[in-house]
Design a protein around this motif. Structure first.
Motif, PDB file in Angstrom:
ATOM      1  N   LEU A 164       0.785  -0.900  -0.204  1.00  0.00           N
ATOM      2  CA  LEU A 164      -0.044  -0.545   0.267  1.00  0.00           C
ATOM      3  C   LEU A 164       0.671   1.610  -0.143  1.00  0.00           C
ATOM      4  CD1 LEU A 164      -2.684  -0.613   3.534  1.00  0.00           C
ATOM      5  CD2 LEU A 164      -3.215  -0.779   0.155  1.00  0.00           C
ATOM      6  N   GLU A 165       0.714   1.881  -1.094  1.00  0.00           N
ATOM      7  CA  GLU A 165       1.661   3.570  -1.057  1.00  0.00           C
ATOM      8  C   GLU A 165       0.384   4.229  -0.440  1.00  0.00           C
ATOM      9  OE1 GLU A 165       2.193   3.091  -5.549  1.00  0.00           O
ATOM     10  OE2 GLU A 165       4.869   2.049  -4.722  1.00  0.00           O
ATOM     11  N   LEU A 166       0.587   5.210   0.653  1.00  0.00           N
ATOM     12  CA  LEU A 166       0.347   6.402   1.191  1.00  0.00           C
ATOM     13  C   LEU A 166       0.881   7.806   0.441  1.00  0.00           C
ATOM     14  CD1 LEU A 166      -2.044   7.061   2.814  1.00  0.00           C
ATOM     15  CD2 LEU A 166      -0.092   7.407   5.273  1.00  0.00           C
ATOM     16  N   LYS A 167       0.097   8.521  -0.276  1.00  0.00           N
ATOM     17  CA  LYS A 167       0.728  10.155  -0.727  1.00  0.00           C
ATOM     18  C   LYS A 167      -0.162  11.033   0.150  1.00  0.00           C
ATOM     19  CE  LYS A 167       3.015  11.404  -4.683  1.00  0.00           C
ATOM     20  NZ  LYS A 167       2.964  11.349  -6.073  1.00  0.00           N
ATOM     21  N   VAL A 168       0.996  11.636   0.632  1.00  0.00           N
ATOM     22  CA  VAL A 168      -0.329  12.714   1.587  1.00  0.00           C
ATOM     23  C   VAL A 168       0.638  14.580   1.007  1.00  0.00           C
ATOM     24  CG1 VAL A 168      -0.946  11.765   3.481  1.00  0.00           C
ATOM     25  CG2 VAL A 168       1.283  12.666   3.593  1.00  0.00           C
ATOM     26  N   SER A 169      -0.370  15.088   1.404  1.00  0.00           N
ATOM     27  CA  SER A 169       0.575  16.542   1.114  1.00  0.00           C
ATOM     28  C   SER A 169       1.754  16.844   1.591  1.00  0.00           C
ATOM     29  CB  SER A 169      -0.230  17.474   0.942  1.00  0.00           C
ATOM     30  OG  SER A 169      -0.212  17.703   2.367  1.00  0.00           O
ATOM     31  N   LYS A 170       3.139  17.256   1.347  1.00  0.00           N
ATOM     32  CA  LYS A 170       4.082  17.335   1.161  1.00  0.00           C
ATOM     33  C   LYS A 170       3.861  18.265   2.871  1.00  0.00           C
ATOM     34  CE  LYS A 170       7.679  18.191  -1.821  1.00  0.00           C
ATOM     35  NZ  LYS A 170       9.025  16.626  -1.693  1.00  0.00           N
ATOM     36  N   GLU A 171       3.150  19.294   3.778  1.00  0.00           N
ATOM     37  CA  GLU A 171       2.947  19.872   4.836  1.00  0.00           C
ATOM     38  C   GLU A 171       2.409  19.035   5.391  1.00  0.00           C
ATOM     39  OE1 GLU A 171       0.819  21.812   2.360  1.00  0.00           O
ATOM     40  OE2 GLU A 171       1.875  22.490   2.208  1.00  0.00           O
ATOM     41  N   ASP A 172       1.386  17.831   5.375  1.00  0.00           N
ATOM     42  CA  ASP A 172       1.377  16.855   6.302  1.00  0.00           C
ATOM     43  C   ASP A 172       1.882  15.529   6.236  1.00  0.00           C
ATOM     44  OD1 ASP A 172      -1.575  18.552   6.113  1.00  0.00           O
ATOM     45  OD2 ASP A 172      -1.929  17.419   4.882  1.00  0.00           O
ATOM     46  N   LEU A 173       2.708  15.692   5.917  1.00  0.00           N
ATOM     47  CA  LEU A 173       4.063  13.717   5.771  1.00  0.00           C
ATOM     48  C   LEU A 173       5.026  13.831   7.322  1.00  0.00           C
ATOM     49  CD1 LEU A 173       5.113  12.138   4.016  1.00  0.00           C
ATOM     50  CD2 LEU A 173       7.120  13.293   3.542  1.00  0.00           C
ATOM     51  N   GLY A 174       4.741  15.167   7.671  1.00  0.00           N
ATOM     52  CA  GLY A 174       5.666  14.646   9.101  1.00  0.00           C
ATOM     53  C   GLY A 174       4.770  14.480  10.029  1.00  0.00           C
ATOM     54  N   LYS A 175       3.053  14.753   9.359  1.00  0.00           N
ATOM     55  CA  LYS A 175       1.790  14.488  10.769  1.00  0.00           C
ATOM     56  C   LYS A 175       1.960  12.620  10.593  1.00  0.00           C
ATOM     57  CE  LYS A 175      -0.137  18.291  11.080  1.00  0.00           C
ATOM     58  NZ  LYS A 175      -1.278  19.146  10.887  1.00  0.00           N
ATOM     59  N   VAL A 176       1.752  12.552   9.628  1.00  0.00           N
ATOM     60  CA  VAL A 176       1.724  11.550   8.774  1.00  0.00           C
ATOM     61  C   VAL A 176       3.109   9.547   9.888  1.00  0.00           C
ATOM     62  CG1 VAL A 176       1.616   9.136   7.674  1.00  0.00           C
ATOM     63  CG2 VAL A 176      -0.182  11.468   6.737  1.00  0.00           C
ATOM     64  N   ILE A 177       4.342  10.603   9.235  1.00  0.00           N
ATOM     65  CA  ILE A 177       5.277   9.741  10.126  1.00  0.00           C
ATOM     66  C   ILE A 177       5.297   9.807  11.779  1.00  0.00           C
ATOM     67  CG2 ILE A 177       7.850   9.886   9.848  1.00  0.00           C
ATOM     68  CD1 ILE A 177       7.586  10.850   7.202  1.00  0.00           C
ATOM     69  N   GLY A 178       4.957  11.042  11.884  1.00  0.00           N
ATOM     70  CA  GLY A 178       5.407  11.362  13.964  1.00  0.00           C
ATOM     71  C   GLY A 178       6.446  11.454  14.524  1.00  0.00           C
ATOM     72  N   LYS A 179       6.566  11.945  15.497  1.00  0.00           N
ATOM     73  CA  LYS A 179       8.149  12.019  15.700  1.00  0.00           C
ATOM     74  C   LYS A 179       8.917  11.104  16.131  1.00  0.00           C
ATOM     75  CE  LYS A 179       7.308  15.891  19.037  1.00  0.00           C
ATOM     76  NZ  LYS A 179       6.663  16.495  20.330  1.00  0.00           N
ATOM     77  N   GLN A 180       9.690  10.632  15.557  1.00  0.00           N
ATOM     78  CA  GLN A 180      10.457   9.471  15.334  1.00  0.00           C
ATOM     79  C   GLN A 180       9.854   8.317  14.880  1.00  0.00           C
ATOM     80  OE1 GLN A 180      12.381   8.798  19.626  1.00  0.00           O
ATOM     81  NE2 GLN A 180      13.909  10.425  19.141  1.00  0.00           N
TER      82      GLN A 180
END
Length: 76
Positions: free
Chosen positions: A32-48
Motif C-alpha cells: 500500500l503506497e500512501l501519498k499525502v501533501s508535503k505539509e502533512d508528511l510530518g503528521k503521518v510519520i510522527g515523532k521518530q
C-alpha cells in the motif's frame, strides 16, 4: 486494507482531500503506497516515526487476520 489506511491518514492530516492510497498486488505481498501533501508528511510519520509504526502495526494485525501480508510505504 486500503480503506483502513485511507481512513487513518485522512483523520491525521489537515488536507484530507490530498490523501491517496494505491494498492500494488504481488504474488505473496500487497504493498500500500500512501501519498499525502508535503505539509502533512510530518503528521503521518510522527515523532521518530511513531505514528507510521503504529499504522504499520495496525495494518499488520488486520492483514494477519485476513491471512495476507501487507506492507505500508509512505511516499513523498
Amino acid at each position: 486494507m486500503k480503506t483502513l489506511i485511507e481512513y487513518i491518514a485522512k483523520s491525521l492530516v489537515d488536507h484530507p482531500e490530498e490523501v491517496q492510497v494505491s494498492e500494488v498486488e504481488g504474488e505473496q505481498t500487497t504493498v500500500l503506497e500512501l501519498k499525502v501533501s508535503k505539509e502533512d508528511l510530518g503528521k503521518v510519520i510522527g515523532k521518530q516515526g511513531r505514528t507510521a509504526r503504529a499504522m504499520r502495526t495496525i495494518l499488520s494485525a488486520a492483514s494477519t487476520k485476513c491471512k495476507k501480508r501487507t506492507v505500508l510505504e509512505i511516499l513523498e
